[in-house]
Design an enzyme around this catalytic site. Structure first.
Site, PDB file in Angstrom:
ATOM      1  N   THR A 126      52.668  21.689 -31.323  1.00 24.07           N
ATOM      2  CA  THR A 126      52.929  22.243 -32.653  1.00 24.07           C
ATOM      3  C   THR A 126      51.636  22.439 -33.436  1.00 24.07           C
ATOM      4  OG1 THR A 126      53.842  21.636 -34.815  1.00 24.07           O
ATOM      5  CG2 THR A 126      53.421  19.835 -33.321  1.00 24.07           C
ATOM      6  N   ASP A 127      51.665  23.340 -34.401  1.00 24.86           N
ATOM      7  CA  ASP A 127      50.484  23.532 -35.261  1.00 24.86           C
ATOM      8  C   ASP A 127      50.232  22.316 -36.150  1.00 24.86           C
ATOM      9  OD1 ASP A 127      52.655  23.872 -37.002  1.00 24.86           O
ATOM     10  OD2 ASP A 127      51.931  25.747 -37.866  1.00 24.86           O
ATOM     11  N   GLU A 128      51.250  21.433 -36.267  1.00 22.40           N
ATOM     12  CA  GLU A 128      51.092  20.276 -37.161  1.00 22.40           C
ATOM     13  C   GLU A 128      50.020  19.311 -36.677  1.00 22.40           C
ATOM     14  OE1 GLU A 128      54.523  18.480 -38.819  1.00 22.40           O
ATOM     15  OE2 GLU A 128      55.639  20.344 -38.876  1.00 22.40           O
ATOM     16  N   TYR A 151      55.384  12.045 -36.972  1.00 20.57           N
ATOM     17  CA  TYR A 151      55.788  13.077 -35.999  1.00 20.57           C
ATOM     18  C   TYR A 151      54.557  13.770 -35.417  1.00 20.57           C
ATOM     19  CZ  TYR A 151      56.949  17.804 -34.449  1.00 20.57           C
ATOM     20  OH  TYR A 151      57.019  18.973 -33.725  1.00 20.57           O
ATOM     21  N   LYS A 155      52.909  13.899 -31.573  1.00 20.96           N
ATOM     22  CA  LYS A 155      52.694  15.139 -30.807  1.00 20.96           C
ATOM     23  C   LYS A 155      51.213  15.263 -30.425  1.00 20.96           C
ATOM     24  CE  LYS A 155      55.313  18.034 -30.031  1.00 20.96           C
ATOM     25  NZ  LYS A 155      56.224  18.215 -28.866  1.00 20.96           N
ATOM     26  N   TYR A 208      61.416  20.298 -51.912  1.00 21.80           N
ATOM     27  CA  TYR A 208      60.478  19.183 -52.124  1.00 21.80           C
ATOM     28  C   TYR A 208      59.343  19.591 -53.068  1.00 21.80           C
ATOM     29  CZ  TYR A 208      62.561  17.109 -47.865  1.00 21.80           C
ATOM     30  OH  TYR A 208      63.414  16.588 -46.924  1.00 21.80           O
TER      31      TYR A 208
END
Ligand code: NAD
Ligand code: TDX
Length: 341
Positions: A126-128, A151, A155, A208
């Site tokens: 993921t780009d996260e 998370y 990853k 949020y």
């Protein structure tokens, strides 16, 4: 007949990927190993369950005995690992399952694939893993890894294990890192399906913070094509980024969803922000475009209309998910936030 093993194929992206594989490669067998966690749903591939080229195996990627048996029985060429705990908010409530599946599970799967001498392994990342951007710039494959949530830390750890297996053992792995996906069969805990479902039922949409965080949205079909191109045309040891060239603030996206659904903006409720909330993600996909000939093809406005249409026509799919466990999660994630307004 060649054989591809897909893990986590009963989830959102995995099920879309399997459907694409069965349609695109008539002479390929697909084995789907999925633990069927809260996010895994056999309904997602119901239309293919009688296809003789498709086989479902219920199992946990962290189970070495499962792999021993499966690799002894089947001649598996390629492996694509989607299996993961995938929701940032859940990783804030409890990071344990994220460490277990995303890190330990990946290590156990890697060892099994190494022993079985498979042709290629693809890790769906993921780009996260790159952390958060300010108002300028894009994530490239060279951006330093700087995860901010449990998370994304899990990853990133998996990506580093994959990298180490390539360097240490010459293991034939590739990593893909994609931005936020949307499309059919996405679990209604993620922004787009949650907000569509809430709006359809006239329930408030919990945005949020100020709603000014930015995500780069890509249709799941474009991502699945990118994964397939990376697996078949990519270079071992390389990382490929995929993004949709559609950056938008959450509040703007929320208003678009309401407009397309014909629902009032009064449904928007600003709630307490997610801790450690990454401000902006934006992907530079030029490496995939230049080296794999990949390009995102689905225009966001078309893709989101089609996605809303899917959720409207398949309200049973969402209603079946919103059972006891889902409502317990909803209460622990949003109960205090919404009652504090
Ligand atoms: P999802 O939560 O919808 O599906 C995950 C699937 O993995 C489920 O079917 C679940 O049952 C299965 N699973 C979980 N733990 C398992 C285990 N221990 N053993 C076997 N199966 C297990 O997730 P998704 O959104 O489809 O994401 C798939 C992958 O893509 C993940 O690795 C995620 O990190 C990555 N990714 C997601 C996005 C996104 O926007 N959703 C973007 C980039 C990357
Ligand atoms: O109720 C909400 N309200 C809200 O404002 C939810 C669920 C989300 N948000 C915000 C948080 C994010 O800025 O919307 C944005 C998108 O949130 P998510 O759908 O939870 O996605 P995100 O946290 O960006 O992570 C997603 O993209 C990368 C996927 O869930 C990951 O699996 C993927 O790796």
């Amino acid at each position: 007949m060649s054989c591809i093993l897909v893990t986590g194929g009963c989830g959102f992206i995995g099920s879309n990927y399997i459907r694409m594989q069965l349609e695109k490669y008539p002479d390929q067998k697909v084995i789907n190993v999925d633990k069927l966690t809260y996010a895994g749903n056999l309904e997602n591939l119901k239309d293919h369950e009688d296809d003789p080229r498709y086989q479902f195996v219920k199992g946990d990627i962290s189970d070495p005995a499962l792999w021993k048996e499966l690799f002894a029985k089947e001649s598996i060429n390629n492996v694509v690992n989607f299996a993961a705990e995938s929701h940032v908010d859940r990783s804030i409530l409890d990071s344990g399952p994220f460490v277990q599946t995303n890190i330990v599970g990946t290590q156990i799967l890697l060892d099994a694939c190494r022993s079985a001498k498979i042709d290629r392994y693809l890790q769906v990342s993921t780009d996260e893993v790159y952390g958060s951007l300010g108002t300028e710039g894009y994530f490239t494959e060279e951006t330093p890894l700087a995860p901010n949530s449990p998370y994304s830390a899990s990853k990133t750890s998996a990506d580093l294990l994959v990298r180490s297996y390539v360097k240490t053992f010459g293991f034939p792995a590739i990593i893909t890192r994609c931005s936020n996906n949307y499309g059919p069969y996405q679990f209604p805990e993620k922004l787009i399906p949650l907000f569509i479902s809430n709006a359809m039922n006239d329930i408030s949409l919990p945005v949020y913070g100020k709603g000014d965080n930015v995500r780069d949205w890509i249709h799941v079909d474009d991502h699945c094509r990118g994964i397939d191109d990376s697996l078949r045309k990519g270079k071992v040891g390389e990382v490929y980024n995929f993004g949709g060239h559609h950056e938008v603030q959450n509040i703007e996206l929320t208003k678009t969803l309401l407009e397309l659904l014909g629902k009032p903006e009064s449904l928007i409720t600003y709630v307490k922000d997610r801790p450690g909330h990454d401000m902006r993600y934006a992907i530079d996909s030029s490496k995939a475009e230049n080296e794999l000939g990949w390009k995102s093809e689905i225009d966001f406005r078309d893709g989101i209309r089609e996605t809303i249409d899917w959720y409207q026509k398949n309200s049973d799919w969402t209603d079946n998910i919103k059972s006891g466990d889902y409502m317990n999660y909803y209460e622990s994630q949003y109960g205090d936030r919404l009652s504090g307004q």
